[in-house]
Design a protein around this motif. Sequence first.
Motif, PDB file in Angstrom:
ATOM      1  N   MET A 154       0.836  -1.203   0.000  1.00 31.52           N
ATOM      2  CA  MET A 154       0.000   0.000   0.000  1.00 31.52           C
ATOM      3  C   MET A 154       0.872   1.254   0.000  1.00 31.52           C
ATOM      4  O   MET A 154       0.576   2.221  -0.700  1.00 31.52           O
ATOM      5  N   PHE A 155       1.960   1.239   0.763  1.00 36.96           N
ATOM      6  CA  PHE A 155       2.882   2.372   0.793  1.00 36.96           C
ATOM      7  C   PHE A 155       3.472   2.600  -0.597  1.00 36.96           C
ATOM      8  O   PHE A 155       3.553   3.737  -1.074  1.00 36.96           O
ATOM      9  N   ALA A 156       3.858   1.520  -1.269  1.00 38.72           N
ATOM     10  CA  ALA A 156       4.412   1.642  -2.621  1.00 38.72           C
ATOM     11  C   ALA A 156       3.379   2.189  -3.592  1.00 38.72           C
ATOM     12  O   ALA A 156       3.697   3.020  -4.447  1.00 38.72           O
ATOM     13  N   LEU A 159       3.079   5.856  -2.947  1.00 39.19           N
ATOM     14  CA  LEU A 159       4.249   6.551  -3.489  1.00 39.19           C
ATOM     15  C   LEU A 159       4.170   6.665  -5.006  1.00 39.19           C
ATOM     16  O   LEU A 159       4.482   7.716  -5.571  1.00 39.19           O
ATOM     17  N   LEU A 160       3.758   5.593  -5.658  1.00 40.38           N
ATOM     18  CA  LEU A 160       3.609   5.648  -7.110  1.00 40.38           C
ATOM     19  C   LEU A 160       2.553   6.674  -7.515  1.00 40.38           C
ATOM     20  O   LEU A 160       2.701   7.375  -8.511  1.00 40.38           O
ATOM     21  N   GLY A 161       1.495   6.765  -6.725  1.00 46.21           N
ATOM     22  CA  GLY A 161       0.477   7.784  -6.990  1.00 46.21           C
ATOM     23  C   GLY A 161       1.031   9.189  -6.842  1.00 46.21           C
ATOM     24  O   GLY A 161       0.744  10.079  -7.648  1.00 46.21           O
ATOM     25  N   LEU A 162       1.858   9.401  -5.812  1.00 43.63           N
ATOM     26  CA  LEU A 162       2.478  10.713  -5.633  1.00 43.63           C
ATOM     27  C   LEU A 162       3.463  11.022  -6.758  1.00 43.63           C
ATOM     28  O   LEU A 162       3.529  12.151  -7.242  1.00 43.63           O
ATOM     29  N   GLY A 166       3.332  13.972  -9.636  1.00 38.67           N
ATOM     30  CA  GLY A 166       4.458  14.892  -9.657  1.00 38.67           C
ATOM     31  C   GLY A 166       4.653  15.630  -8.354  1.00 38.67           C
ATOM     32  O   GLY A 166       5.286  16.680  -8.314  1.00 38.67           O
ATOM     33  N   LEU A 167       4.115  15.105  -7.281  1.00 40.54           N
ATOM     34  CA  LEU A 167       4.186  15.794  -5.999  1.00 40.54           C
ATOM     35  C   LEU A 167       5.384  15.398  -5.156  1.00 40.54           C
ATOM     36  O   LEU A 167       5.724  16.092  -4.207  1.00 40.54           O
TER      37      LEU A 167
END
Length: 182
Positions: A154-156, A159-162, A166-167
Motif C-alpha cells: 500500500m505504501f508503494a 508513493l507511485l500515486g504521488l 508529480g508531488l
Amino acid sequence: MTAALRHRHISLDSNQLCKPAAQRWRYGLLALLVACLAIAGAILPRVWRLLDIFDHLPKMAWMQSLLAQSPVLSWSLMLVWGTAVSLALIATLALHWHWRGAVLVAGLTLWAVLWYVHMPNVDQCHALYDTSTACNTWQWVFSLSLALGTAFYMFAIFLLGLFALGLLFTRPGELSEDTPEE
C-alpha cells in the motif's frame, strides 16, 4: 553584477527554505507509512479471504506432493518468496527500473502465489508436528509477514500515486524557476 548578487541571494534563501521542506517530506512519508500500517491492519481479514480463494484454485499434483514432502521447508521458502516480492518492489522504486522492475515484481508475485497454492497449509502444522509452540510461532510469523507485506504494498502504491501526480521530490521553488527574472 547586482543581478548576479540578487540571484545568488535568492538561491541561498531557497536552499535554506528547502531544508525544512525536506524534513516535512520525511515526516510526511513516515506518517504515510504509519497510515499504511493502520489501513493494512484493517484490511488484513480481506487479504486472508483472498488467500483462501487462492488456496482453492486447481492444483498441480506433482508440485503439491513435492512441497508436502517437507512442509517446514516449503513454509520457509514461502516467506522467502514473499520477501523477494517486497525487495523487488523496493528496487523498482529506488533504482527506477521501470518496466524491468514491473516484470520482475509480476513474475515473483506469480511465483509466490503459485507456491502458496501448492504448499501445505500452515494450519496442518499441529497435525504434522507435536510442538504447539513451533506451530503457533509459524502462524504468528505468517500473519506478521502478511500484514507487513500488505502495508508495504500500500505504501508503494501511494508513493507511485504521488510520483504520478508529480508531488514527490519537487522543491517549492522548482516549478517557478522557469519564469524569466525581471
